[in-house]
Design a protein around this motif. Structure first.
Motif, PDB file in Angstrom:
ATOM      1  N   PHE A 284       0.773  -1.541   0.294  1.00  0.00           N
ATOM      2  CA  PHE A 284      -0.052  -0.280  -0.198  1.00  0.00           C
ATOM      3  C   PHE A 284       1.057   0.743   0.575  1.00  0.00           C
ATOM      4  CE2 PHE A 284      -1.934   3.414   2.400  1.00  0.00           C
ATOM      5  CZ  PHE A 284      -2.936   4.025   1.563  1.00  0.00           C
ATOM      6  N   LYS A 285       2.154   1.038   0.848  1.00  0.00           N
ATOM      7  CA  LYS A 285       2.838   2.123   0.935  1.00  0.00           C
ATOM      8  C   LYS A 285       3.307   2.941  -0.336  1.00  0.00           C
ATOM      9  CE  LYS A 285       3.662   2.325   5.788  1.00  0.00           C
ATOM     10  NZ  LYS A 285       5.354   2.197   6.860  1.00  0.00           N
ATOM     11  N   HIS A 286       3.957   1.654  -1.252  1.00  0.00           N
ATOM     12  CA  HIS A 286       4.720   1.824  -2.205  1.00  0.00           C
ATOM     13  C   HIS A 286       3.535   2.300  -3.791  1.00  0.00           C
ATOM     14  CE1 HIS A 286       8.548   0.031  -2.071  1.00  0.00           C
ATOM     15  NE2 HIS A 286       7.797  -0.381  -1.231  1.00  0.00           N
ATOM     16  N   ALA A 287       2.287   1.801  -3.434  1.00  0.00           N
ATOM     17  CA  ALA A 287       0.779   2.172  -4.420  1.00  0.00           C
ATOM     18  C   ALA A 287       0.751   3.560  -4.325  1.00  0.00           C
ATOM     19  CB  ALA A 287      -0.133   1.145  -4.678  1.00  0.00           C
ATOM     20  N   VAL A 288       0.874   4.434  -2.852  1.00  0.00           N
ATOM     21  CA  VAL A 288       0.167   5.200  -2.511  1.00  0.00           C
ATOM     22  C   VAL A 288       1.790   6.325  -3.123  1.00  0.00           C
ATOM     23  CG1 VAL A 288       0.111   7.566  -0.919  1.00  0.00           C
ATOM     24  CG2 VAL A 288      -0.955   5.097  -0.195  1.00  0.00           C
ATOM     25  N   ARG A 289       2.578   5.768  -3.065  1.00  0.00           N
ATOM     26  CA  ARG A 289       3.901   7.467  -2.749  1.00  0.00           C
ATOM     27  C   ARG A 289       4.234   7.045  -4.824  1.00  0.00           C
ATOM     28  NH1 ARG A 289       6.789  10.543  -1.493  1.00  0.00           N
ATOM     29  NH2 ARG A 289       8.126   9.870  -0.433  1.00  0.00           N
ATOM     30  N   LYS A 290       3.784   6.186  -5.484  1.00  0.00           N
ATOM     31  CA  LYS A 290       3.476   6.250  -6.883  1.00  0.00           C
ATOM     32  C   LYS A 290       2.044   7.226  -7.471  1.00  0.00           C
ATOM     33  CE  LYS A 290       2.496   3.528 -11.099  1.00  0.00           C
ATOM     34  NZ  LYS A 290       2.784   1.353 -11.514  1.00  0.00           N
ATOM     35  N   ALA A 291       0.939   6.898  -7.178  1.00  0.00           N
ATOM     36  CA  ALA A 291      -0.078   7.353  -7.161  1.00  0.00           C
ATOM     37  C   ALA A 291      -0.512   9.522  -6.542  1.00  0.00           C
ATOM     38  CB  ALA A 291      -1.216   7.459  -6.101  1.00  0.00           C
ATOM     39  N   PHE A 292       0.965   9.579  -5.564  1.00  0.00           N
ATOM     40  CA  PHE A 292       1.172  10.880  -4.946  1.00  0.00           C
ATOM     41  C   PHE A 292       2.420  11.664  -4.558  1.00  0.00           C
ATOM     42  CE2 PHE A 292       0.967  13.995  -2.155  1.00  0.00           C
ATOM     43  CZ  PHE A 292       0.646  15.432  -1.953  1.00  0.00           C
ATOM     44  N   SER A 293       2.643  12.763  -5.666  1.00  0.00           N
ATOM     45  CA  SER A 293       4.180  12.611  -6.283  1.00  0.00           C
ATOM     46  C   SER A 293       4.474  13.749  -4.737  1.00  0.00           C
ATOM     47  CB  SER A 293       3.784  12.952  -7.739  1.00  0.00           C
ATOM     48  OG  SER A 293       2.802  14.856  -7.579  1.00  0.00           O
ATOM     49  N   GLY A 294       3.269  14.320  -4.026  1.00  0.00           N
ATOM     50  CA  GLY A 294       3.693  15.596  -3.080  1.00  0.00           C
ATOM     51  C   GLY A 294       4.223  15.284  -1.832  1.00  0.00           C
ATOM     52  N   VAL A 295       4.540  16.047  -0.409  1.00  0.00           N
ATOM     53  CA  VAL A 295       5.050  15.242   0.419  1.00  0.00           C
ATOM     54  C   VAL A 295       4.017  14.023   1.010  1.00  0.00           C
ATOM     55  CG1 VAL A 295       5.938  16.447   2.456  1.00  0.00           C
ATOM     56  CG2 VAL A 295       6.667  17.391   0.498  1.00  0.00           C
ATOM     57  N   LEU A 296       4.878  13.601   1.476  1.00  0.00           N
ATOM     58  CA  LEU A 296       4.756  12.041   2.052  1.00  0.00           C
ATOM     59  C   LEU A 296       4.914  12.114   3.439  1.00  0.00           C
ATOM     60  CD1 LEU A 296       2.290   9.815   1.379  1.00  0.00           C
ATOM     61  CD2 LEU A 296       4.179   9.160  -0.157  1.00  0.00           C
ATOM     62  N   ILE A 297       3.163  12.196   3.705  1.00  0.00           N
ATOM     63  CA  ILE A 297       3.756  11.987   6.094  1.00  0.00           C
ATOM     64  C   ILE A 297       3.379  10.242   6.511  1.00  0.00           C
ATOM     65  CG2 ILE A 297       3.581  13.435   8.056  1.00  0.00           C
ATOM     66  CD1 ILE A 297       3.188  15.462   6.267  1.00  0.00           C
ATOM     67  N   TYR A 298       3.686   9.816   7.408  1.00  0.00           N
ATOM     68  CA  TYR A 298       3.083   9.108   8.190  1.00  0.00           C
ATOM     69  C   TYR A 298       3.467   8.870   9.489  1.00  0.00           C
ATOM     70  CZ  TYR A 298       2.417   5.802   3.919  1.00  0.00           C
ATOM     71  OH  TYR A 298       2.611   5.274   2.668  1.00  0.00           O
ATOM     72  N   ALA A 299       2.592   8.678  10.378  1.00  0.00           N
ATOM     73  CA  ALA A 299       2.828   8.973  11.679  1.00  0.00           C
ATOM     74  C   ALA A 299       1.978   7.917  12.262  1.00  0.00           C
ATOM     75  CB  ALA A 299       2.119  10.087  12.155  1.00  0.00           C
ATOM     76  N   GLY A 300       2.055   7.131  13.679  1.00  0.00           N
ATOM     77  CA  GLY A 300       2.092   6.097  13.802  1.00  0.00           C
ATOM     78  C   GLY A 300       2.810   5.243  15.071  1.00  0.00           C
TER      79      GLY A 300
END
Length: 367
Positions: A284-300
């Motif tokens: 899922f993280k790889h899919a999101v990185r491919k789909a979204f080109s802006g700054v990506l933040i994860y928390a948790g």
């Protein structure tokens, strides 16, 4: 070793000093009556201004958007003026701070919203969910939420307008941008997740329809303050506040692609963080990185080592540290130097005054 968390990053019009985010955390210290941000909140955020980015606590966009007692709003002039104290204090310390715009939808009680019935995507009660109300003591009183009413088309347009105005109010208050709270079972999330939305019109059913409200709110925010000042928070795999999606990977990859079209400045993903919680799948993280080109933040559930690896692997650009920021105002310095982290007092998280908010010391003072 070169720590990826301390490499600078461009976030819209701001060059951030590090990749460490102080994520939004409800602390319920707003001045009453009026739900106004105040001096102790300004001190609290200024103490933590060494974060690369601060996202201030969830801030309701309207009286109906309030889920809990003593949380701040951003829909009156007095509330805007209250927040100016925080933004000025953070900027004086060289920090960058976004406001989190919040509408809780069904996750509230009539006592918190002037006796009204809550609104949501659908007339579905969040089973087993409690919120706290002001019961005229220093301790919050927990009560069950009630069944909401399904929002009409007019309700939807009204709330979109409230989000837009709240974004303008946040910029007037001195915030560097805004984060749309579309996570953790609150209003936007109640439209997105299949098990919280049984509508039969264009806002329900298919993934495209369930993302329509998100799309329209973000369109209004971008139009109001510019895409470079808009972030969005999502929580794909959580079941917080009774909100669950049948196909979260598919739904939230589609959400990331939709948000990418708006060219928003960041996407902030809240991972499941309770004990024994499942990890967010790497696929899922790889899919999101491919789909979204802006700054990506994860928390948790991130510690320094996991955070550094996640950024080094390219799956995230920034990492949010929630609970550690409560008791460690100098968290970036502690991470940089490997200093021990202080523990917070759970009894002082919500409500009260300075105790448990601004009285935690930096490492040098506590050593």
């Amino acid at each position: 070793m070169n720590n990826t968390l301390f490499q600078p990053l461009q976030l819209g019009r701001h060059t951030l000093n590090n990749r460490i985010v102080m994520p939004p955390m409800t602390r319920s210290r707003a001045t009453q009556p009026g739900n106004e941000a105040n001096e102790i909140m300004a001190t609290y955020y200024a103490q933590r201004a060494s974060a690369g980015l601060i996202v201030a606590e969830g801030t309701q966009i309207s009286p109906m958007g309030q889920g809990y007692a003593w949380t701040p709003g951003i829909y009156t002039q007095a509330q805007i003026d209250g927040w100016k104290k925080t933004t000025a204090a953070v900027h004086e310390k060289g920090g960058v701070i976004f406001a989190q715009l919040w509408h809780v939808g069904r996750v509230t009680h009539p006592d918190n919203i002037g006796g009204e019935q809550p609104i949501s995507s659908s007339a579905l009660k969040a089973e087993g969910v409690k919120v706290f109300i002001d019961n005229c003591t220093q301790e919050p009183g927990f009560v069950d939420v009630v069944e909401p009413r399904e929002m009409t088309k007019a309700d939807i347009q009204m709330v979109i307008a409230q989000y837009r105005q709240a974004a303008l109010n946040a910029i007037e208050a001195g915030f560097d941008g805004i984060e749309l709270h579309a996570a953790n079972g609150y209003l936007v999330n109640q439209f997105i997740d299949s098990e919280a939305n049984n509508r039969t019109d264009e806002y329900g059913g298919s993934i495209e329809n369930r993302l329509r409200f998100l799309n329209e709110v973000v369109s209004a925010l971008v139009e109001a303050v510019g895409a470079d000042r808009v972030g969005v928070r999502l929580a794909p795999f959580t079941s917080l506040n009774g909100t669950v999606d049948a196909t979260p990977a598919e739904t939230y990859t589609a959400a990331a692609a939709l948000l990418n079209k708006h060219n928003i400045v960041y996407l902030h993903i809240a991972e499941v963080d309770w004990d024994d919680a499942p990890e967010t799948p790497n696929s899922f993280k790889h899919a999101v990185r491919k789909a979204f080109s802006g700054v990506l933040i994860y928390a948790g559930k991130y510690d320094a080592e996991k955070a550094q690896k996640t950024v080094a692997d390219g799956l995230a650009d920034m990492i949010g540290f929630g609970r550690p920021y409560v008791a460690n105002p100098d968290l970036p310095e502690r991470i940089r130097n490997g200093y021990a982290l202080a523990d917070h007092d759970p009894a002082t998280l919500f409500g009260g005054a300075e105790q448990g908010l601004t009285d935690y010391r930096v490492y040098a003072a506590s050593a």
